[in-house]
Scaffold this motif. Structure first.
Motif: not given
Length: 139
Positions: A79-93, A110-114, A117-120
């Motif tokens: 969630a922190n790494a994807l900021a400033p995108a608003a991340v509601y929940h992260v599930t680890i599988s 779009g912000v999360a992807i960058g 694809g640079r941000n993600i």
């Protein structure tokens, strides 16, 4: 998990700590920007009043800088790494590979992807280095 830093990354982290008086835990040196992983709880001092510290660091470095705050869990880290995108929940599988599924506000996809694809990609690299997460998918 041990992270190996290049001489350039070590030099940049030293400058970061000198300028901001915050602790840097990792550094990714990209073509035109630097990503610094800031110790948990040190984001305020890293940014400084009105952004002064990070602005001075960028000026002295001559590159754009992205700051990511460290976290205790893989989900919080993603969630922190994807900021400033608003991340509601992260599930680890963990079904063979470890995949983080991040639920991101539709307007912030779009912000999360960058761009390109640079941000993600940066989030994926950091998550792999610090939590052995193989992939991040947006949900």
């Amino acid at each position: 998990m041990a992270v190996t830093l290049t001489d350039e990354a070590l030099r940049i982290l030293g400058l970061f700590e000198e300028v901001t008086e915050a602790s840097g835990r990792d550094c990714l040196v990209e073509d035109d920007r630097v990503v610094v992983l800031v110790a948990a709880g040190d984001m305020g001092p890293a940014i400084g009043p009105a952004g002064q510290h990070v602005a001075e660091f960028e000026e002295r470095l001559g590159r754009d800088v992205k700051l990511v705050e460290d976290a205790d869990t893989a989900a919080d880290f993603v969630a922190n790494a994807l900021a400033p995108a608003a991340v509601y929940h992260v599930t680890i599988s963990e079904n063979g590979d470890t995949v983080a599924y991040a639920e991101v506000d539709e307007a912030d996809t779009g912000v999360a992807i960058g761009s390109d694809g640079r941000n993600i990609d940066t989030a994926r690299e950091l998550a792999k280095r610090h939590f052995d997460v193989d992939d991040i998918q947006l949900a």
